[in-house]
Design a protein around this motif. Sequence first.
Motif, PDB file in Angstrom:
ATOM      1  N   ASN A 161      33.837  36.169  32.044  1.00 17.15           N
ATOM      2  CA  ASN A 161      34.327  36.811  33.264  1.00 17.15           C
ATOM      3  C   ASN A 161      35.591  36.136  33.778  1.00 17.15           C
ATOM      4  O   ASN A 161      36.518  36.796  34.261  1.00 17.15           O
ATOM      5  N   HIS A 167      39.637  43.025  34.556  1.00 19.31           N
ATOM      6  CA  HIS A 167      38.592  43.539  35.448  1.00 19.31           C
ATOM      7  C   HIS A 167      38.977  43.570  36.933  1.00 19.31           C
ATOM      8  O   HIS A 167      38.376  44.334  37.690  1.00 19.31           O
ATOM      9  N   HIS A 172      37.149  43.897  41.520  1.00 21.21           N
ATOM     10  CA  HIS A 172      37.667  43.380  42.802  1.00 21.21           C
ATOM     11  C   HIS A 172      38.613  44.403  43.424  1.00 21.21           C
ATOM     12  O   HIS A 172      39.704  44.088  43.874  1.00 21.21           O
ATOM     13  N   ASP A 278      32.206  39.231  41.314  1.00 15.38           N
ATOM     14  CA  ASP A 278      31.990  38.925  39.894  1.00 15.38           C
ATOM     15  C   ASP A 278      30.501  38.856  39.562  1.00 15.38           C
ATOM     16  O   ASP A 278      30.039  39.362  38.545  1.00 15.38           O
TER      17      ASP A 278
END
Length: 330
Positions: A161, A167, A172, A278
Amino acid sequence: MGDNNATLFGMMPGQWTPAVPLTELGDDLVPLEIAGERLVAFPSGAEDWTVLLDRCPHRGAALSLGRLLPDGVLQCRYHGWRFGAGGQCQRVPFNDLNDAALTKIRATAIPSRMAAGCLWIYTGTATDSEPALPDTLQGPPRGFGTYQQEWNAHWTRAVENFIDFTHPPYAHRDTIGAYTRDFAERGGTAHIEIEERDWGLSMMNFMGSRRFGFRLDWYAPNMTCLHFGPGHQLHVYSIPINATHTRVMTVRALPPGQDQASWEARAAGIDHQILDEDRLIVESQPGDIANADAEISVATDAPTLRFRRWYRQHVLHADQPQPVTRSTVQ
Ligand code: FES
Ligand SMILES: [Fe+2]
């Protein structure tokens, strides 16, 4: 040490990792669990901590049930054997052992260091190596701000991650990813460059233009350094507790003269929100990436694919002869 220790820390063997922030260490025993092994840490000298497997060499009782005597000696709660710095046995009640006999009795010591605001441990029983610290966590003595969460996840998913560039616009979307969401949704492309270093990987993500990129560094085994700008680096450690739990810890070197309490309060607020975003995702993923063969990857997954290669070489097949040194990523 016997065969028992051959499989110690099997989730992440032969690595240095921070175990606990110094702010959590007081003047008593501290039970820890790292990479599936139960440990006990205790202050055995003025600036010195001893870390032992939490298993008495007499009959296997948890040493963390014992007590710390005033002279920095741990006394087992079962039969009162005493262990000092490095696990050396100092006394066995009811038995008149001479020094030579006592010297042969030791609890299993785990190498440890104080560095960058944390007590570090080595996931093994002996090493010539030292923790690999980025420049941003070295230098003259200074304060460190830490923030932690415990995730119901395997440490490898957490590491992935934090080395994943693509991502943020989604995981986010209302916070740090808001700025790139339009770009991502309107067909913008990203290009990732990876350089091998003796400590891990240095990676740049370029979105659209190749002139400006975001840099992050991965330090084997479990740290990501995010470069937000000059003098602003966030270090994120994914510390394996056991197969289903990971301690995610952020560490910042505090700017000189910064008021530590206010800085930590501010940093913790930001980190709390971002890490919660996350965590939501990572806790939904299936466990160990060892079982991720069916997952589909694309070019922008290059960082995680590099990590998976390292993981296969140094963890899953750590017992086989390796063609490269432990810290080299290929
Ligand atoms: S089990 Fe620790 S002293 Fe006996
Ligand atoms: Fe994230």
